[in-house]
Design a protein around this motif. Structure first.
Motif, mmCIF file in Angstrom:
data_model
loop_
_atom_site.group_PDB
_atom_site.id
_atom_site.type_symbol
_atom_site.label_atom_id
_atom_site.label_comp_id
_atom_site.label_asym_id
_atom_site.label_seq_id
_atom_site.Cartn_x
_atom_site.Cartn_y
_atom_site.Cartn_z
ATOM 1 N N LEU A 113 0.820 -1.203 0.000
ATOM 2 C CA LEU A 113 0.000 0.000 0.000
ATOM 3 C C LEU A 113 0.860 1.262 0.000
ATOM 4 N N PRO A 114 0.468 2.284 -0.762
ATOM 5 C CA PRO A 114 1.252 3.527 -0.791
ATOM 6 C C PRO A 114 1.143 4.291 0.527
ATOM 7 N N ALA A 115 2.173 5.056 0.805
ATOM 8 C CA ALA A 115 2.230 5.865 2.022
ATOM 9 C C ALA A 115 1.695 7.264 1.735
ATOM 10 N N PRO A 116 1.333 8.006 2.774
ATOM 11 C CA PRO A 116 0.907 9.400 2.576
ATOM 12 C C PRO A 116 2.063 10.257 2.069
ATOM 13 N N ASP A 117 1.723 11.376 1.463
ATOM 14 C CA ASP A 117 2.707 12.311 0.913
ATOM 15 C C ASP A 117 3.120 13.279 2.021
ATOM 16 N N ALA A 118 4.262 13.012 2.632
ATOM 17 C CA ALA A 118 4.719 13.835 3.757
ATOM 18 C C ALA A 118 5.021 15.262 3.317
ATOM 19 N N GLY A 119 5.515 15.420 2.082
ATOM 20 C CA GLY A 119 5.815 16.759 1.594
ATOM 21 C C GLY A 119 4.579 17.612 1.456
ATOM 22 N N ALA A 120 3.490 17.015 0.960
ATOM 23 C CA ALA A 120 2.239 17.757 0.818
ATOM 24 C C ALA A 120 1.675 18.147 2.180
ATOM 25 N N VAL A 121 1.813 17.255 3.158
ATOM 26 C CA VAL A 121 1.350 17.571 4.511
ATOM 27 C C VAL A 121 2.150 18.741 5.080
ATOM 28 N N ALA A 122 3.459 18.721 4.896
ATOM 29 C CA ALA A 122 4.297 19.812 5.401
ATOM 30 C C ALA A 122 3.939 21.133 4.737
ATOM 31 N N ALA A 123 3.671 21.086 3.434
ATOM 32 C CA ALA A 123 3.304 22.313 2.718
ATOM 33 C C ALA A 123 1.947 22.827 3.173
ATOM 34 N N ALA A 124 0.991 21.913 3.412
ATOM 35 C CA ALA A 124 -0.324 22.329 3.908
ATOM 36 C C ALA A 124 -0.201 22.941 5.300
ATOM 37 N N ARG A 125 0.644 22.338 6.119
ATOM 38 C CA ARG A 125 0.849 22.855 7.471
ATOM 39 C C ARG A 125 1.505 24.245 7.432
ATOM 40 N N ALA A 126 2.433 24.423 6.498
ATOM 41 C CA ALA A 126 3.100 25.714 6.370
ATOM 42 C C ALA A 126 2.123 26.804 5.932
ATOM 43 N N ARG A 127 1.226 26.462 5.009
ATOM 44 C CA ARG A 127 0.213 27.445 4.604
ATOM 45 C C ARG A 127 -0.703 27.763 5.765
ATOM 46 N N ASP A 128 -1.124 26.733 6.476
ATOM 47 C CA ASP A 128 -2.029 26.937 7.602
ATOM 48 C C ASP A 128 -1.416 27.872 8.641
ATOM 49 N N ALA A 129 -0.088 27.795 8.804
ATOM 50 C CA ALA A 129 0.593 28.588 9.835
ATOM 51 C C ALA A 129 0.577 30.077 9.553
ATOM 52 N N VAL A 130 0.352 30.484 8.288
ATOM 53 C CA VAL A 130 0.385 31.914 7.964
ATOM 54 C C VAL A 130 -0.994 32.475 7.641
ATOM 55 N N LEU A 131 -2.052 31.669 7.822
ATOM 56 C CA LEU A 131 -3.409 32.173 7.610
ATOM 57 C C LEU A 131 -3.836 33.049 8.785
ATOM 58 N N THR A 132 -4.786 33.929 8.540
ATOM 59 C CA THR A 132 -5.176 34.926 9.541
ATOM 60 C C THR A 132 -6.036 34.331 10.654
ATOM 61 N N LYS A 133 -5.373 33.596 11.529
ATOM 62 C CA LYS A 133 -6.009 32.968 12.690
ATOM 63 C C LYS A 133 -4.916 32.494 13.631
ATOM 64 N N PRO A 134 -5.248 32.300 14.884
ATOM 65 C CA PRO A 134 -4.269 31.711 15.804
ATOM 66 C C PRO A 134 -3.979 30.262 15.401
ATOM 67 N N PRO A 135 -2.809 29.743 15.694
ATOM 68 C CA PRO A 135 -2.481 28.361 15.365
ATOM 69 C C PRO A 135 -3.488 27.380 15.979
ATOM 70 N N GLY A 136 -3.989 26.475 15.149
ATOM 71 C CA GLY A 136 -4.921 25.457 15.630
ATOM 72 C C GLY A 136 -6.320 25.936 15.896
ATOM 73 N N ALA A 137 -6.640 27.184 15.551
ATOM 74 C CA ALA A 137 -7.938 27.754 15.916
ATOM 75 C C ALA A 137 -9.112 27.090 15.205
ATOM 76 N N LEU A 138 -8.863 26.456 14.072
ATOM 77 C CA LEU A 138 -9.943 25.785 13.354
ATOM 78 C C LEU A 138 -10.045 24.301 13.702
#
Length: 341
Positions: free
Chosen positions: A19-44
């Protein structure tokens, strides 16, 4: 990459080990985008978890849900002759027609949340055997049902939901779950009221499951053999669909007790096989919470639903769209001119 269609049960088993594994790079990129959105970290909260999960399997920092598939599989069960359902078996055929006419709950949910709905009826005029007296399916029948689910998943799908319709299938799911995860606490812990059984009907259901487990004892260690002996065509089709989705890296939103029992076959065959799946909800069927714990899934919703059809996952599709809208549409601190932390 699309895998060749498996044609034997041995091939289905073998796929569980590759079975294929998740794409760790895509997760890191999504997390990086989430970190700069206009909200406190983890607020959603879990909306952020949803986005990262989709990123992991779609391989995109900004996931999408433009192509959502809902497939409802229908099958009939021979065990219904034992009075284990509040409704007769012919309701399965009648409900399939209702789906095709657009009159069921899942039709409304698919329309509301922008999903494509397909209904696949599996030999409704030929119920599985009563698994209290014989294996529910021959191996060739099991393979055909697995293939029906496998073939339903289209490459390029952003999110897949498997639903079911089959009078008697909570009894099948109860027996299968007990075979996969044990029943030291008693059969009753896996048996619920399904479509609304009275006390006498529930006792008949528990007796049927106990009889089936005793009959097939010694043949249930292999998850696919348990599926063959205790499952149904629509249950096996969902197993095949979830497996193919993993091979295609398509994230899956799991529905209720029956859908989770079908998926659990894969988890028992290969731990981690359901990493591409998220549990949409915890249904009112009592054993669903127990099964979710067994497969390591925390549901997104708990609304007392017990309809099947993929309806709980259909409702949760609204949460998926909310998570994606925030992740893709929110401004970053720099874009909005807001001072970050």
């Amino acid at each position: 990459m699309q895998s060749p269609d498996p044609v034997t049960l041995a091939e289905f088993r073998a796929l569980c080990a590759a079975l294929p594994a998740p794409d760790a790079g895509a997760v890191a990129a999504a997390r990086a985008r989430d970190a700069v959105l206009t909200k406190p970290p983890g607020a959603l909260g879990r909306l952020e978890e949803i986005t990262r999960w989709l990123a992991a399997w779609q391989g995109r920092a900004v996931p999408e849900a433009g192509r959502v598939q809902i497939t409802v599989f229908a099958g009939n069960h021979g065990v219904t002759a034992r009075g284990i359902s509040a409704f007769p078996a012919e309701v399965t055929v009648q409900m399939v027609e209702n789906f095709r006419q657009g009159g069921a709950a899942i039709n409304q949910l698919a329309r509301t949340f922008g999903a494509e709905l397909e209904v696949i009826a599996l030999d409704l005029d030929r119920p599985t055997r009563d698994f209290c007296s014989a294996p529910a399916m021959e191996e060739a029948e099991l393979v055909a049902a697995l293939q029906a689910g496998w073939q339903s998943v289209r490459p390029g799908t952003d999110l897949y939901i498997a639903g079911e319709m089959g009078i008697g299938n909570t009894t099948s799911a109860a027996a299968l779950s007990a075979a996969l995860f044990g029943h030291d606490g008693g059969i009753a812990g896996w048996c619920g009221r399904g479509t609304g059984l009275d006390d006498a009907g529930l006792r008949r259901k528990e007796a049927a499951v106990a009889l089936a487990l005793a009959l097939h004892d010694g043949h249930l260690a292999d998850p696919f053999e348990a599926l063959c002996r205790l499952g149904g065509r629509e249950v096996a089709a969902m197993t095949g669909a979830v497996l193919h989705a993993r091979l295609l890296r398509v994230p899956v939103l799991l529905d209720g007790f029956i859908a989770c029992a079908a998926a659990a076959v894969l988890e028992r065959a290969q731990p981690g096989a359901l990493d591409h799946c998220m549990a949409a909800h915890q249904s009112a069927e009592g054993a669903h919470g127990r099964l979710l714990q067994a497969i390591g899934k925390e549901p997104l919703l708990s609304l007392g639903l017990r309809l099947g059809e993929g309806s709980g996952a259909g409702v949760a599709l609204g949460l998926i769209r909310a998570a994606l809208a925030c992740h893709s549409g929110m401004a970053t601190f720099a874009e909005a001119g807001v001072s970050g932390a």
